[in-house]
Design an enzyme around this catalytic site. Structure first.
Site, PDB file in Angstrom:
ATOM      1  N   ASP A 479       0.762  -1.017   0.153  1.00 10.37           N
ATOM      2  CA  ASP A 479       0.112   0.219   0.169  1.00 10.37           C
ATOM      3  C   ASP A 479       0.960   1.243   0.078  1.00 10.37           C
ATOM      4  OD1 ASP A 479      -2.383   1.478   0.073  1.00 10.37           O
ATOM      5  OD2 ASP A 479      -3.030   0.530   2.116  1.00 10.37           O
ATOM      6  N   ASP A 549     -10.544   1.917  -3.373  1.00  4.29           N
ATOM      7  CA  ASP A 549     -11.204   1.682  -2.116  1.00  4.29           C
ATOM      8  C   ASP A 549     -12.667   1.656  -2.416  1.00  4.29           C
ATOM      9  OD1 ASP A 549      -9.124   1.173  -0.628  1.00  4.29           O
ATOM     10  OD2 ASP A 549      -8.705   3.057  -0.065  1.00  4.29           O
TER      11      ASP A 549
HETATM   12  C1  DGJ Z   1      -5.669   1.754   1.914  1.00  6.97           C
HETATM   13  C2  DGJ Z   1      -6.209   0.738   0.963  1.00  6.97           C
HETATM   14  O1  DGJ Z   1      -6.637   0.999  -0.234  1.00  6.97           O
HETATM   15  C3  DGJ Z   1      -7.162  -0.096   1.817  1.00  6.97           C
HETATM   16  O2  DGJ Z   1      -7.503  -1.260   1.001  1.00  6.97           O
HETATM   17  C4  DGJ Z   1      -6.417  -0.579   2.983  1.00  6.97           C
HETATM   18  O3  DGJ Z   1      -5.330  -1.476   2.848  1.00  6.97           O
HETATM   19  C5  DGJ Z   1      -6.031   0.543   3.847  1.00  6.97           C
HETATM   20  N1  DGJ Z   1      -5.393   1.510   2.990  1.00  6.97           N
HETATM   21  C6  DGJ Z   1      -5.416   0.392   5.307  1.00  6.97           C
HETATM   22  O4  DGJ Z   1      -4.890   1.230   6.026  1.00  6.97           O
END
Ligand code: DGJ
Length: 740
Positions: A479, A549
């Site tokens: 990430d 997301d």
């Molecule tokens: C952003 C990501 O896109 C999410 O899927 C998740 O992993 C969060 N960060 C975790 O902090």
């Protein structure tokens, strides 16, 4: 032989069965663009296409001749201020303050295959027969600097790949202030620019606007490719549709700051370019040093935007993505993020995994919150040690238990970041990108580690590597949740600061290269607050990326549709999440959520124990279904049928290479009352094959399905006849199998 050099006329012609790219060395020794487009037969000279004419006010190159001016000639890699007054492809500051340069042709070489780019992601060949590369050597004799323009043409794809290398051989240092990967001067401006734009949770929406005199640009100055703009744009004719007409796709294989723009001059020349964003970029070259730009991929389609995308898909799936997972179907995963956020224990995760396993899920992915004392997003990034409160036996303990259950285990990391509340920050405050004597912005309470410094990359690499050596981790979700602000590399000299953004991303690539080489069978998924780094650079290291997301099915139709302009289905992480959705609060049927997510790397992002027994049964069937069709999804050819940006419906189809198997998805956002009759026309089938459609029992031939279509009318009208798939946000799948 796809690359020809005509000595007498000094013309280069790169061609294959579909495209031609022609340029020449102009009278002043600089390369001039002649033609790029659909293939034309080779001949000794196309110089008649270059127009020399007298234009008032134009700066002219030769005394006594008012017809030769770089001001309106079409060029390959233009400079500013020495005749041409338009946007330049590069800019070099010299010791005396001058920026005027004169790079003229010295030599060329034609190579089989394609060279690797040192430290940068790049398209590759698997055999020398697949492509040929032309390198043009230009030299500025005053600075004694070389520019090497590289062009690769693929034998069987309408693709040209370009990059530029600067090699400085002069005594005095020079400063590169701009270094685009590609410039393309097109002979007219009758184009529309197609971009993929957005923000967090609404990435890669398709936006189209006609070119006009002046500049239209997409860019990132955030240190990553961004949610806002993707490093891609297309130029299409106004009449070009999904299936017909000209489109030129331009994509940058890079994950950092970029600029993509088209500048239209008042003589109708559309100058398109893409490369590293010049803002904040300055790269000093001393004698003997070189600078390599990232590469840019140019795709030509004479058959609409659909063919452009399918070309990108073929190239990026097979010749950009690499490694063990490139050609393998991907596991069905369950990810705990939306279910637990950081509030979990080992026991909870094991229970979560067990339910998922019973329903057929193959991998349990533990997301953010497993390290340091990270109970919220204010702490612990940088401290890559499991939290003993949550994981008493560490990652190994949990991973082994998951493996013993018969599942694989995956882990979330965010290696480029640090929180102030961490041991790492306490020990190395100077490892953070910031100006030490000014306030620094945080993003999600975190700061960016300076990956331009080798010791930082090595330290983080050692930590992550140790975890992967110690525990059976089969998947990494990598990430990255904030942009770079206050770009400054602490402790480095002033002249080094302009290198930070690019060096940082090279550091990210170096870590990816290290971890993917040390753990070749681990499946890497890139992620950046969803899809803020969904770019070709990442695809070279991680064959899939968390698309967004936003897991709401209706929003996902738009996001996945837009993403498909460049990126193959095999690269899109798509999960089913709970309803109402956490981002949009929309309530969509479980079936629609799955039938949208099937068109990618499938999984779940929810607590399956909150489902009713009936819903669990449905999930079980969904997983069985996906396992049966996932090879088709991974390897098939994708066609867009109805755009969700244009109305209340969307549709697409994926067709196997032999055209004997296909899966179409048809989605409707809002249920109309007493709806008009509707036929869905399919694409990509074999017109001579007859297919049976599993869901309806219909038997029909490819020609009929692609021309007449099939009825997908909604027969319900209010209370009169309520069928199963009715109401808002409904979807239907059609699986086609060729008969005999
Ligand atoms: C952003 C990501 O896109 C999410 O899927 C998740 O992993 C969060 N960060 C975790 O902090």
């Amino acid at each position: 032989m796809p690359i020809i050099f005509h000595k007498n006329t000094k013309e280069f012609h790169l061609y294959n069965d579909e495209i031609s790219y022609i340029f020449c060395i102009l009278r002043n020794g600089q390369p001039g663009q002649i033609y790029y487009g659909r293939k034309i037969k080779d001949r000794e000279s196309f110089q008649h296409l270059i127009e020399y004419s007298l234009r008032d006010m134009a700066p002219c190159t030769y005394e006594g001749d008012r017809t030769f001016s770089m001001e309106y000639l079409k060029q390959e890699y233009p400079s500013y201020g020495h005749g041409d007054m338009r946007e330049p492809a590069y800019e070099i500051l010299q010791e005396d303050g001058s920026r005027i340069t004169e790079f003229t042709f010295e030599d060329y070489v034609i190579l089989k295959g394609k060279r690797k780019l040192e430290g940068l992601p790049a398209v590759y060949t698997e055999s020398d027969e697949e492509a040929e590369t032309l390198e043009i050597y230009l030299r500025d004799r005053v600075m004694n600097t070389k520019i090497i323009l590289s062009y690769t043409i693929f034998e069987n794809l309408p693709v040209i790949i370009r990059n530029t290398r600067f090699a400085h051989e002069g005594e005095s240092s020079i400063v590169l202030e701009r270094a685009m990967s590609l410039n393309l001067d097109l002979p007219d401006d009758r184009y529309e620019m197609v971009e993929l734009t957005g923000a967090w949770a609404r990435e890669r929406y398709v936006k189209t606007a006609p070119l006009h005199e002046g500049i239209q640009a997409i860019y990132s100055m955030r240190g990553h490719s961004s949610h806002q703009f993707n490093p891609f744009f297309a130029l299409k004719r106004p009449e070009t549709t999904e299936d017909a007409g000209e489109a030129i796709g331009i994509s940058l294989v890079y994950s950092g700051n970029f600029l993509g723009q088209t500048a239209v001059d008042t003589f109708g020349v559309a100058r398109a370019m893409i490369g590293i964003h010049p803002e904040g970029f300055s790269w000093t070259l001393k004698k003997g040093e070189t600078f390599q730009t990232p590469e840019a991929v140019l795709v030509y389609s004479g058959e609409g935007l659909g063919k452009m995308s399918r070309t990108f898909h073929r190239l990026y799936r097979k010749r950009l993505a690499r490694g063990y997972w490139r050609d393998r179907v991907r596991p069905v995963v369950i990810n705990n993020w939306e279910a637990t956020f950081m509030n979990f224990t080992e026991e909870k995760i094991l229970k979560f995994a067990e339910t998922a396993r019973q329903l057929g899920v193959e991998m349990m992915v533990l997301d953010d919150g497993w390290f340091g004392h990270r109970d919220d997003d204010t702490s612990s990034l940088g401290d890559w040690y499991p939290d003993p409160k949550k994981l008493p036996q560490g990652i190994r303990g949990l991973a082994e238990k998951i493996e013993n259950m018969g599942m694989k285990f995956g882990l979330w990391i965010e290696p480029e970041m640090v929180n102030k509340d961490s041991r790492l920050y306490e020990e190395h405050p100077d490892w953070v990108i910031r100006v030490p004597y000014r306030e620094a912005c945080h993003g999600r309470n975190q700061f960016v580690l300076d990956f331009s410094k080798e010791e930082v990359v090595d330290y983080i690499g050692d930590r992550i590597s140790r975890i992967l050596q110690d525990a059976p981790v089969s998947y990494i979700k990598w990430d990255m949740n904030r942009s770079i602000s206050e770009a400054f590399s602490q402790g480095r000299k002033a002249e080094e600061q302009g290198k930070l953004f690019h060096r940082h991303i090279l550091g990210v690539y170096r870590l990816y290269e290290r971890l993917t080489s040390e753990f070749p069978e681990v499946l890497f998924e890139s992620c950046a607050s969803g899809g803020a780094r969904f770019d070709p650079g990442m695809l070279y290291y991680a064959p899939q990326c968390w698309t967004s997301d936003n897991t709401d099915a209706v929003e996902r139709l738009r996001i996945q549709y837009g993403t498909s302009f460049v990126y193959p289905l095999s690269s899109m992480g798509c999960h089913v999440s709970e309803a109402p959705n956490q981002q949009t609060f929309r309530n969509t049927p479980l079936s629609t959520r799955a039938e949208t997510a099937y068109f990618g790397c499938f999984g779940y992002e929810m607590d399956l124990d909150t489902l009713t027994e009936e819903e669990k049964e449905e999930v079980k069937e969904q997983i069985q279904y996906y396992k049966r069709i996932r090879k088709l999804i991974m390897e098939g050819t994708f066609y867009r049928l109805i755009s969700p940006f244009e109305g209340d419906e969307a549709a697409w189809i994926v067709v196997s290479e032999d055209k004997r198997h296909a899966l179409a998805g048809y989605y409707r956002m809002r249920q109309p009352a007493n709806a008009p009759l509707k036929r869905l026309t399919l694409k990509g089938l074999d017109e001579n094959l007859c297919y049976k459609i599993k869901e309806t029992g219909l038997e029909a031939c490819g020609d009929e399905l692609m021309r007449a279509g099939m009825a997908v009318s909604d027969y319900a009208s209010g209370i009169r006849e309520k069928k199963e798939r009715q109401g808002d946000y409904q979807s239907r799948l059609f699986e086609l199998t060729a008969q005999s």
